[in-house]
Design a protein around this motif. Structure first.
Motif, PDB file in Angstrom:
ATOM      1  N   SER A   1     -10.674   4.578  -0.475  1.00 29.14           N
ATOM      2  CA  SER A   1      -9.465   5.404  -0.491  1.00 29.14           C
ATOM      3  C   SER A   1      -8.509   4.964  -1.592  1.00 29.14           C
ATOM      4  CB  SER A   1      -8.729   5.270   0.844  1.00 29.14           C
ATOM      5  OG  SER A   1      -9.533   5.736   1.894  1.00 29.14           O
TER       6      SER A   1
ATOM      7  N   ARG B   1       0.078   1.513  -0.841  1.00 34.58           N
ATOM      8  CA  ARG B   1       0.396   0.209  -0.242  1.00 34.58           C
ATOM      9  C   ARG B   1       0.061  -0.905  -1.231  1.00 34.58           C
ATOM     10  NH1 ARG B   1      -2.774  -3.357   1.799  1.00 34.58           N
ATOM     11  NH2 ARG B   1      -4.412  -2.413   3.086  1.00 34.58           N
TER      12      ARG B   1
ATOM     13  N   TYR C   1      -9.447  -0.721  -1.764  1.00 40.48           N
ATOM     14  CA  TYR C   1      -8.721   0.523  -2.056  1.00 40.48           C
ATOM     15  C   TYR C   1      -8.620   0.651  -3.566  1.00 40.48           C
ATOM     16  CZ  TYR C   1      -6.660   0.943   2.688  1.00 40.48           C
ATOM     17  OH  TYR C   1      -6.465   1.101   4.039  1.00 40.48           O
TER      18      TYR C   1
ATOM     19  N   TYR D   1      -1.925   7.325   1.824  1.00 41.78           N
ATOM     20  CA  TYR D   1      -3.359   7.003   1.786  1.00 41.78           C
ATOM     21  C   TYR D   1      -4.126   8.301   1.611  1.00 41.78           C
ATOM     22  CZ  TYR D   1      -2.016   2.620   4.166  1.00 41.78           C
ATOM     23  OH  TYR D   1      -1.440   1.432   4.496  1.00 41.78           O
TER      24      TYR D   1
ATOM     25  N   GLU E   1     -13.007   5.898   6.533  1.00 43.13           N
ATOM     26  CA  GLU E   1     -12.247   5.097   7.492  1.00 43.13           C
ATOM     27  C   GLU E   1     -10.791   5.496   7.307  1.00 43.13           C
ATOM     28  OE1 GLU E   1     -10.831   0.932   7.171  1.00 43.13           O
ATOM     29  OE2 GLU E   1      -9.673   2.411   8.299  1.00 43.13           O
TER      30      GLU E   1
ATOM     31  N   GLU F   1      -6.905   7.389   9.104  1.00 45.86           N
ATOM     32  CA  GLU F   1      -6.087   7.495  10.302  1.00 45.86           C
ATOM     33  C   GLU F   1      -6.139   8.931  10.869  1.00 45.86           C
ATOM     34  OE1 GLU F   1      -4.301   9.761   8.388  1.00 45.86           O
ATOM     35  OE2 GLU F   1      -2.730   9.288   9.864  1.00 45.86           O
TER      36      GLU F   1
HETATM   37  P1  5GP Z   1      -4.190  -0.447   6.158  1.00 44.04           P
HETATM   38  O1  5GP Z   1      -2.868  -0.440   5.487  1.00 44.04           O
HETATM   39  O2  5GP Z   1      -4.178  -1.282   7.419  1.00 44.04           O
HETATM   40  O3  5GP Z   1      -5.322  -0.798   5.232  1.00 44.04           O
HETATM   41  O4  5GP Z   1      -4.484   1.046   6.622  1.00 44.04           O
HETATM   42  C1  5GP Z   1      -3.561   1.731   7.408  1.00 44.04           C
HETATM   43  C2  5GP Z   1      -4.199   2.971   7.985  1.00 44.04           C
HETATM   44  O5  5GP Z   1      -4.536   3.875   6.938  1.00 44.04           O
HETATM   45  C3  5GP Z   1      -5.509   2.682   8.735  1.00 44.04           C
HETATM   46  O6  5GP Z   1      -5.463   3.366   9.973  1.00 44.04           O
HETATM   47  C4  5GP Z   1      -6.571   3.276   7.838  1.00 44.04           C
HETATM   48  O7  5GP Z   1      -7.656   3.782   8.588  1.00 44.04           O
HETATM   49  C5  5GP Z   1      -5.809   4.417   7.190  1.00 44.04           C
HETATM   50  N1  5GP Z   1      -6.409   4.880   5.941  1.00 44.04           N
HETATM   51  C6  5GP Z   1      -7.069   4.158   5.001  1.00 44.04           C
HETATM   52  N2  5GP Z   1      -7.500   4.952   4.011  1.00 44.04           N
HETATM   53  C7  5GP Z   1      -7.132   6.212   4.344  1.00 44.04           C
HETATM   54  C8  5GP Z   1      -7.307   7.500   3.717  1.00 44.04           C
HETATM   55  O8  5GP Z   1      -7.917   7.652   2.671  1.00 44.04           O
HETATM   56  N3  5GP Z   1      -6.772   8.557   4.370  1.00 44.04           N
HETATM   57  C9  5GP Z   1      -6.107   8.446   5.552  1.00 44.04           C
HETATM   58  N4  5GP Z   1      -5.641   9.559   6.099  1.00 44.04           N
HETATM   59  N5  5GP Z   1      -5.933   7.268   6.157  1.00 44.04           N
HETATM   60  C10 5GP Z   1      -6.432   6.158   5.564  1.00 44.04           C
END
Ligand code: 5GP
Length: 187
Positions: A36, A40, A52, A80, A100, A102
């Motif tokens: 993704s 962040r 990422y 994201y 993966e 949200e």
């Molecule tokens: P973290 O900051 O902990 O890596 O991710 C925070 C949330 O963002 C997690 O629930 C993760 O699954 C979600 N996330 C990561 N990549 C993406 C994305 O490409 N799209 C969406 N919608 N959520 C994402």
């Protein structure tokens, strides 16, 4: 070669999705994990292009405007999204692609790819989830509070998903994901 398949893995922050995914991919290197993009900041040890693609807001917004993202969402103050091209190429080549993401993103994918297999990972309890997020010690108090609020909302939506798996015992949770993926495989 037949068309591939999209697999969506969702679950609250801290539930252990990342660890489960790493083991899953080690055992099944034929699965393709979509990387993704996010606004962040990288956590210690995270690598650009692997965990990422870390971008600034204006780059992210330009990608949204250009239609370069399959889905995107704001989460705990950051953006994201899933880059479209790589996923579409992999699916076209017949590969199984894991996202993966949200809840909001999973809902967008459900509309655009209704055949995607949607899996939700649940914590044994909210208390245990809070403990896991805190012991990761990588987020500010404010981010922890936002992540926990979001976790409650996500858990309430778990029944929207095709399969729910409780991550109380790592080996068992991994086994259930594998059974789900390989029992429902079309090929
Ligand atoms: P973290 O900051 O902990 O890596 O991710 C925070 C949330 O963002 C997690 O629930 C993760 O699954 C979600 N996330 C990561 N990549 C993406 C994305 O490409 N799209 C969406 N919608 N959520 C994402």
């Amino acid at each position: 070669m037949g068309m591939g398949e999209l697999i969506v893995l969702t679950g609250p922050s801290g539930v252990g999705k990342g660890t489960l995914l790493r083991s899953l991919l080690q055992r099944h290197p034929e699965l393709y994990l979509s990387v993704s993009i996010t606004t962040r900041a990288p956590r210690p040890g995270e690598i650009d292009g692997k965990n990422y693609y870390f971008v600034n807001r204006s780059t992210f917004e330009r990608m949204v405007t250009n239609g370069d993202l399959l889905e995107w969402a704001e989460f705990a103050g950051n953006l994201y999204g899933t880059p479209r091209q790589a996923v579409e190429d992999q699916v076209r080549q017949g590969n199984r692609v894991i996202l993966e993401i949200e809840l909001q993103g999973a809902r967008q994918i459900r509309k655009t790819f209704p055949d995607a297999l949607q899996i939700f990972i649940l914590p044994p309890s909210l208390l245990e989830l809070e403990y896991r997020i805190r012991s990761r010690a990588q987020d500010s108090e404010d981010a922890i509070t936002r992540r926990l609020q979001r976790a409650r909302a996500e858990i309430d939506a778990a029944s929207e998903f095709d399969i729910q798996i409780v991550n109380d015992d790592f080996a068992k949770a991994l086994d259930r994901i594998e059974t789900t993926l390989f029992a429902t495989a079309a090929c």
